[in-house]
Every structure is written in C-alpha cells, then in structure tokens.
Design a protein around this motif. Structure first.
Motif, PDB file in Angstrom:
ATOM      1  N   SER A  59       0.835  -1.202   0.000  1.00  0.00           N
ATOM      2  CA  SER A  59       0.000   0.000   0.000  1.00  0.00           C
ATOM      3  C   SER A  59       0.869   1.252   0.000  1.00  0.00           C
ATOM      4  O   SER A  59       0.606   2.206  -0.746  1.00  0.00           O
ATOM      5  CB  SER A  59      -0.936  -0.002   1.216  1.00  0.00           C
ATOM      6  N   TYR A  62       2.468   1.777  -3.374  1.00  0.00           N
ATOM      7  CA  TYR A  62       1.484   2.292  -4.325  1.00  0.00           C
ATOM      8  C   TYR A  62       1.276   3.792  -4.115  1.00  0.00           C
ATOM      9  O   TYR A  62       1.302   4.573  -5.071  1.00  0.00           O
ATOM     10  CB  TYR A  62       0.157   1.535  -4.186  1.00  0.00           C
ATOM     11  N   HIS A  85      -0.388   5.651 -11.363  1.00  0.00           N
ATOM     12  CA  HIS A  85      -1.056   4.346 -11.352  1.00  0.00           C
ATOM     13  C   HIS A  85      -0.517   3.459 -12.477  1.00  0.00           C
ATOM     14  O   HIS A  85      -0.250   2.273 -12.266  1.00  0.00           O
ATOM     15  CB  HIS A  85      -2.569   4.545 -11.490  1.00  0.00           C
ATOM     16  N   ALA A  93       2.367  -4.547 -10.817  1.00  0.00           N
ATOM     17  CA  ALA A  93       1.008  -5.062 -10.648  1.00  0.00           C
ATOM     18  C   ALA A  93       0.389  -5.619 -11.923  1.00  0.00           C
ATOM     19  O   ALA A  93      -0.780  -5.417 -12.187  1.00  0.00           O
ATOM     20  CB  ALA A  93       0.113  -3.961 -10.071  1.00  0.00           C
ATOM     21  N   CYS A  97      -5.027  -7.180  -8.813  1.00  0.00           N
ATOM     22  CA  CYS A  97      -4.962  -6.466  -7.533  1.00  0.00           C
ATOM     23  C   CYS A  97      -4.752  -7.439  -6.373  1.00  0.00           C
ATOM     24  O   CYS A  97      -5.648  -8.218  -6.033  1.00  0.00           O
ATOM     25  CB  CYS A  97      -6.237  -5.654  -7.321  1.00  0.00           C
ATOM     26  N   LYS A 122      -8.210   0.791   0.156  1.00  0.00           N
ATOM     27  CA  LYS A 122      -9.081   1.325  -0.898  1.00  0.00           C
ATOM     28  C   LYS A 122      -9.666   2.676  -0.471  1.00  0.00           C
ATOM     29  O   LYS A 122      -9.730   3.614  -1.267  1.00  0.00           O
ATOM     30  CB  LYS A 122     -10.194   0.332  -1.237  1.00  0.00           C
ATOM     31  N   GLU A 147      -9.283   0.788 -10.915  1.00  0.00           N
ATOM     32  CA  GLU A 147      -9.592  -0.629 -10.678  1.00  0.00           C
ATOM     33  C   GLU A 147      -9.753  -1.367 -12.007  1.00  0.00           C
ATOM     34  O   GLU A 147      -9.262  -2.482 -12.176  1.00  0.00           O
ATOM     35  CB  GLU A 147     -10.847  -0.781  -9.826  1.00  0.00           C
ATOM     36  N   VAL A 150      -6.381  -2.013 -13.650  1.00  0.00           N
ATOM     37  CA  VAL A 150      -5.675  -3.143 -13.038  1.00  0.00           C
ATOM     38  C   VAL A 150      -6.203  -4.452 -13.612  1.00  0.00           C
ATOM     39  O   VAL A 150      -5.426  -5.341 -13.979  1.00  0.00           O
ATOM     40  CB  VAL A 150      -5.812  -3.129 -11.494  1.00  0.00           C
ATOM     41  N   SER A 151      -7.507  -4.575 -13.695  1.00  0.00           N
ATOM     42  CA  SER A 151      -8.108  -5.810 -14.226  1.00  0.00           C
ATOM     43  C   SER A 151      -7.745  -6.013 -15.690  1.00  0.00           C
ATOM     44  O   SER A 151      -7.380  -7.118 -16.102  1.00  0.00           O
ATOM     45  CB  SER A 151      -9.627  -5.757 -14.079  1.00  0.00           C
TER      46      SER A 151
END
Length: 172
Positions: A59, A62, A85, A93, A97, A122, A147, A150-151
């Motif tokens: 964390s 990041y 990011h 990453a 996640c 988050k 988010e 990331v996916s």
C-alpha cells in the motif's frame, strides 16, 4: 530491517501474488527466501501477520507511486495520478490487484484484520484523491478507472490500457 526479514517479505509477496495466500504455505516461503523456518517465526508470529506486513508495505509503495507522479508529471491532478497508477502497473502489478485477492480469500471473516486492511487501503486511496482537490464524484470515477485498468492489464497489453486510461481520465 534485517536482510533475512526483507528476503522473507520479498519471497512471500512474490509467491502470494503468483499463487494466492491460502495456496502458499510457510515452508514454501522459507524455501524461496532461503532462510530457516525459525527465522520466519523470529520476525512474524503468524502467516496472517506476514500477510498484513506485505499488504501494508505494498500500500505504501502504491501511494509513493501516486505521490511521485503527482509531483513530477504534468497535466491535471487526475492525469498525474493516472500516470502514477500506470507506472505502478508497469512495474509491480501486472497480475491483478493483490488487495482484492486478499479480500476474496479472507471474505468469510469480514472482521479479519486482512479484510480490514484491504478496505482501509481502498478508502485511503479514494481519500487521497479527495485531498488533492477532486470532488467526491471525480474520486469515485478515478477509483473505478484505476480498478478497471488493473483488471484489464491482466489480459491486455499495457500500452492499450495506458491509452484507454489516459483518454478516459481527461473526462473525470
């Protein structure tokens, strides 16, 4: 921090990120880190404590990526945060996640410290967006975009993710 503790943290993070938290036992971690099992127990009272430290460190790393880009990049706050990011995605990453994976694996215990840490991470990220002048709506939009990036980075070339994210961030 001792070298052996650092070796344990690096090995554990890598193994957990690749295989999941429940799939990896302590013996695999000490073998990968090339330390004795007793060394692990000298630094961590439990596997959960090890996971908590890994997630806490992750964390912070990041947030450091976001802060660094915010200070060095140009453009709107949202664009600068998006650059941070994307740098995070490119360097650490590409496998999804780790925080959400942890929450998924420990979801049966909603009060578990790992679930609470993930939720806090988050929320802290969103709060950081707000503290940098974004409205609540903008912070929510940026969170959704990050988010999604990331996916998508798990299955698409990072260049595609980067182009799409930067185009969408302009409309936050």
């Amino acid at each position: 921090m001792s070298t052996k503790k650092e070796d344990l943290l690096v090995a554990a993070e890598q193994l957990f990120y690749q295989h999941g938290f429940h799939a990896i036992g302590l013996k695999a971690i000490v073998q990968e880190a090339d330390v004795a099992l007793m060394t692990l127990y000298n630094h961590f009272n439990s596997k959960d404590e090890l996971i908590l430290e890994i997630l806490t460190r992750r964390s912070q790393v990041y947030m450091d990526y976001l802060e660094q880009a915010k200070q060095q990049a140009t453009g709107s706050v949202a664009e600068r945060l998006a650059i941070g990011h994307l740098n995070w995605l490119k360097h650490t990453a590409s496998n999804g996640c780790m925080f959400l994976r942890a929450k998924e694996e420990f979801v049966s215990e909603p009060d578990h410290p790992i679930v609470q840490l993930v939720t806090s991470h988050k929320e802290d990220t969103r709060q950081m967006f707000l503290s940098n002048g974004l409205t609540s709506t903008e912070a929510t939009r940026l969170s959704l975009l990050f988010e999604g990036a990331v996916s998508l980075a798990e299955i698409s070339p990072i260049e595609e993710v980067e182009n799409a994210l930067m185009a969408m961030v302009q409309h936050v």
